[in-house]
Structure formats: C-alpha cells, structure tokens
Design a protein around this motif. Structure first.
Motif, PDB file in Angstrom:
ATOM      1  N   UNK A 141       0.837  -1.201   0.000  1.00 40.37           N
ATOM      2  CA  UNK A 141       0.000   0.000   0.000  1.00 40.37           C
ATOM      3  C   UNK A 141       0.879   1.261   0.000  1.00 40.37           C
ATOM      4  N   UNK A 142       0.465   2.244  -0.781  1.00 40.22           N
ATOM      5  CA  UNK A 142       1.163   3.532  -0.845  1.00 40.22           C
ATOM      6  C   UNK A 142       0.140   4.600  -0.494  1.00 40.22           C
ATOM      7  N   UNK A 143       0.283   5.205   0.678  1.00 37.13           N
ATOM      8  CA  UNK A 143      -0.748   6.075   1.238  1.00 37.13           C
ATOM      9  C   UNK A 143      -0.377   7.550   1.213  1.00 37.13           C
ATOM     10  N   UNK A 144      -1.350   8.391   0.856  1.00 36.18           N
ATOM     11  CA  UNK A 144      -1.200   9.825   1.103  1.00 36.18           C
ATOM     12  C   UNK A 144      -1.584  10.069   2.564  1.00 36.18           C
ATOM     13  N   UNK A 145      -1.199  11.217   3.130  1.00 32.18           N
ATOM     14  CA  UNK A 145      -1.589  11.514   4.510  1.00 32.18           C
ATOM     15  C   UNK A 145      -2.949  12.213   4.619  1.00 32.18           C
ATOM     16  N   UNK A 155      -9.025  15.963   5.986  1.00 32.90           N
ATOM     17  CA  UNK A 155      -8.042  16.838   6.625  1.00 32.90           C
ATOM     18  C   UNK A 155      -6.665  16.560   6.057  1.00 32.90           C
ATOM     19  N   UNK A 156      -5.849  17.579   6.053  1.00 35.12           N
ATOM     20  CA  UNK A 156      -4.452  17.461   5.668  1.00 35.12           C
ATOM     21  C   UNK A 156      -3.653  17.139   6.927  1.00 35.12           C
ATOM     22  N   UNK A 157      -2.906  16.057   6.902  1.00 34.80           N
ATOM     23  CA  UNK A 157      -2.137  15.615   8.067  1.00 34.80           C
ATOM     24  C   UNK A 157      -0.654  15.588   7.710  1.00 34.80           C
ATOM     25  N   UNK A 158       0.174  15.972   8.650  1.00 31.66           N
ATOM     26  CA  UNK A 158       1.619  15.894   8.462  1.00 31.66           C
ATOM     27  C   UNK A 158       2.010  14.456   8.126  1.00 31.66           C
ATOM     28  N   UNK A 159       2.723  14.272   7.014  1.00 29.80           N
ATOM     29  CA  UNK A 159       3.036  12.914   6.536  1.00 29.80           C
ATOM     30  C   UNK A 159       3.940  12.153   7.502  1.00 29.80           C
ATOM     31  N   UNK A 160       4.823  12.856   8.201  1.00 33.96           N
ATOM     32  CA  UNK A 160       5.692  12.186   9.176  1.00 33.96           C
ATOM     33  C   UNK A 160       4.860  11.562  10.291  1.00 33.96           C
ATOM     34  N   UNK A 161       3.906  12.359  10.811  1.00 32.04           N
ATOM     35  CA  UNK A 161       3.066  11.867  11.888  1.00 32.04           C
ATOM     36  C   UNK A 161       2.118  10.773  11.407  1.00 32.04           C
ATOM     37  N   UNK A 162       1.664  10.883  10.156  1.00 34.99           N
ATOM     38  CA  UNK A 162       0.812   9.833   9.586  1.00 34.99           C
ATOM     39  C   UNK A 162       1.581   8.516   9.494  1.00 34.99           C
ATOM     40  N   UNK A 163       2.841   8.604   9.086  1.00 30.77           N
ATOM     41  CA  UNK A 163       3.675   7.403   9.004  1.00 30.77           C
ATOM     42  C   UNK A 163       3.874   6.786  10.383  1.00 30.77           C
ATOM     43  N   UNK A 164       4.104   7.638  11.379  1.00 29.61           N
ATOM     44  CA  UNK A 164       4.269   7.140  12.739  1.00 29.61           C
ATOM     45  C   UNK A 164       3.015   6.463  13.251  1.00 29.61           C
ATOM     46  N   UNK A 165       1.853   7.065  12.966  1.00 28.33           N
ATOM     47  CA  UNK A 165       0.587   6.471  13.403  1.00 28.33           C
ATOM     48  C   UNK A 165       0.352   5.126  12.725  1.00 28.33           C
ATOM     49  N   UNK A 166       0.684   5.043  11.424  1.00 27.91           N
ATOM     50  CA  UNK A 166       0.533   3.781  10.696  1.00 27.91           C
ATOM     51  C   UNK A 166       1.468   2.718  11.252  1.00 27.91           C
ATOM     52  N   UNK A 167       2.709   3.121  11.519  1.00 28.48           N
ATOM     53  CA  UNK A 167       3.701   2.171  12.046  1.00 28.48           C
ATOM     54  C   UNK A 167       3.259   1.597  13.383  1.00 28.48           C
ATOM     55  N   UNK A 168       2.717   2.466  14.236  1.00 33.93           N
ATOM     56  CA  UNK A 168       2.259   1.991  15.551  1.00 33.93           C
ATOM     57  C   UNK A 168       1.063   1.063  15.417  1.00 33.93           C
ATOM     58  N   UNK A 169       0.083   1.472  14.602  1.00 36.59           N
ATOM     59  CA  UNK A 169      -1.142   0.678  14.452  1.00 36.59           C
ATOM     60  C   UNK A 169      -0.866  -0.689  13.841  1.00 36.59           C
ATOM     61  N   UNK A 170       0.101  -0.746  12.948  1.00 32.86           N
ATOM     62  CA  UNK A 170       0.443  -2.001  12.266  1.00 32.86           C
ATOM     63  C   UNK A 170       1.452  -2.829  13.047  1.00 32.86           C
ATOM     64  N   UNK A 171       1.891  -2.292  14.199  1.00 35.64           N
ATOM     65  CA  UNK A 171       2.920  -2.966  14.996  1.00 35.64           C
ATOM     66  C   UNK A 171       4.170  -3.236  14.160  1.00 35.64           C
TER      67      UNK A 171
END
Length: 258
Positions: A141-145, A155-171
């Motif tokens: 998957x290739x995701x926009x934030x 909403x427009x979300x900071x891509x760094x924080x979006x990546x961090x949230x994805x990383x945490x949720x996906x373990x």
C-alpha cells in the motif's frame, strides 16, 4: 503476518530514489518483510499553489489548509506524487497500490485548530483491515496523509506523523524515514544508534545542525508515538544490504546496550 516496515518518503526525495534503493526494498521483501509507504508532496503542492497564485503559509511547521489549499493538496498528493511512487515501485518489480489515507477511513483524524490552521488534522485512529488484506496478498500500500474526519470530510495531516501512526497501528518492526542522506554524521561517521539524550547533546554541541535538526526531531517525535524503532536512511543508495540496515536508528533510552 510477516514483519512489517512502514516507509515514509518525503515529496522531495521521491523523484530522486535510486535503483539501488529499490534493490534494498526487494531484498527486504525476499526476507519476508511487508512494506507500507506513506508519502508527502510538499514541493509539488507548492509548485501548484504558485501556479494558482496562492502563497503557502506555515504555522509551527504545519501548512495552513484552506478549502482551496486542501483541494490542491489532495489533487497533487493522490493524482501526481502517489502515482509517481507507485509507478516506481511497480517498475522495480514490487506490486503496489495507491490509496488516499481517507479511503475506507484508513486514516481518521480530528482537526487541530480550525480557526488558525484550517483543515489540518491529527490522526486519532488507523483502520488496518484494508492494509492487512493487501499485505496478505503481497501488495504494497502507498498512502497519502490525507485523512478522514467523518461524513465525507477530509483533513491534511503531516506525513511524518501519519507514518508514525501507521507504524504503531500495524505494529511495524520499524518506521523508516527516507531522506537524501545516509543518516546522522558526527565527525564524518554515521551514528548507527542514537537516543534522545545523545541527539539533544549533539544538537547543543553544534554537531547536528542545519537541515538535519528537523529530521532527527521528527524521528524522535515518532519514536515517542510508541513505534518500536525509527531510522533515517538514504533514498539515493542502498540502505539494506547483506542483512543489515544502513543508517541511523533512534531507540528508547532503556533499550541501549552497553
């Protein structure tokens, strides 16, 4: 499911990704890793805003997002930057699919301060079911934030924080930040591991300076989100070879071994 790596690509590095970078990705996939990409698109967004005669406004590093700016950001992120990264992955033999973070409510967010920032959000939840199904099929998957705030609003979300949230949720095993440098250099040597204390000390001593300061601060902020490990790697050369990552890994204090 196999081990997952969340990979964040900034908009400026996507156009400079090297063939050797993709060789590292393929080596990781051959070792059983699944990949999830989150990307930004700042330079492309700014270029389109300029064509439309709109001056970009940033407040504390966040792009003020009016309704017009949000429309342009989504258009560029999903219609140009995302397409570019998906095509690069596909051309290197890595099956990929591009998604808006708002699709199926993958990224759910709340607005931070609508009066000051407009439609700038902070992710509150990540729906991983769709991502998990794609990973099970061997698709990256290739995701926009761009995120959903409910009832079809975005909403427009900071891509760094979006990546961090994805990383945490996906373990995820790790969250990789792909940049134009190999990692943090101190006296011309790459630092393989850094804690927040060590990083702050190098900043105070002037050994980490300039454009590297926001990179390391972002990495530390994502580490604080609860991600296991965060690493700065290069998109211009191999960052994984012979079973080893090449770059600077940021780790929590208590996990550093003497």
């Amino acid at each position: 499911m196999n081990k997952i790596l969340t990979v964040k690509c900034g908009g400026s590095i996507i156009h400079e990704l090297s063939d050797t970078f993709f060789e590292s990705l393929k080596e990781l996939k051959d070792l059983g890793y699944c990949l999830v990409f989150v990307h930004g698109g700042g330079p492309d967004i700014n270029e389109m805003l300029s064509k439309e005669g709109i001056e970009p406004v940033f407040i504390n590093g966040l792009r003020k997002t009016t309704k017009e700016v949000l429309g342009i950001a989504e258009l560029i992120l999903s219609g140009k930057t995302n397409r570019c990264l998906v095509e690069k992955l596909e051309s290197h033999g890595i099956p990929a699919i591009g998604l808006n973070g708002s699709d199926c409510g993958i990224f759910q967010a709340k607005l931070i301060d609508e009066t000051a920032l407009g439609a700038v959000g902070q992710i509150t939840n990540v729906h991983t079911e769709v991502l998990g199904a794609l990973l099970e099929k061997g698709v990256t998957p290739v995701l926009t934030p761009i995120s959903s705030t409910g009832l079809g609003k975005k909403a427009n979300v900071n891509a760094d924080m979006a990546a961090g949230a994805a990383a945490k949720a996906l373990n995820s095993e790790m969250c990789l930040f792909v940049t134009d440098v190999k990692g943090v250099l101190i006296e011309r040597e790459i630092q393989k591991r850094l804690t927040k204390t060590e990083t702050d000390s190098y900043i105070n001593d002037g050994k980490i300076y300039g454009g590297m300061i926001p990179k390391v601060n972002t990495a530390l902020a994502v580490l604080d989100q609860g991600v296991r490990d965060v690493m700065i790697v290069s998109g211009k050369e191999r960052f994984f070879q012979n079973g080893e990552f090449i770059g600077t890994k940021f780790v929590k204090e208590e996990r550093v071994m003497n």
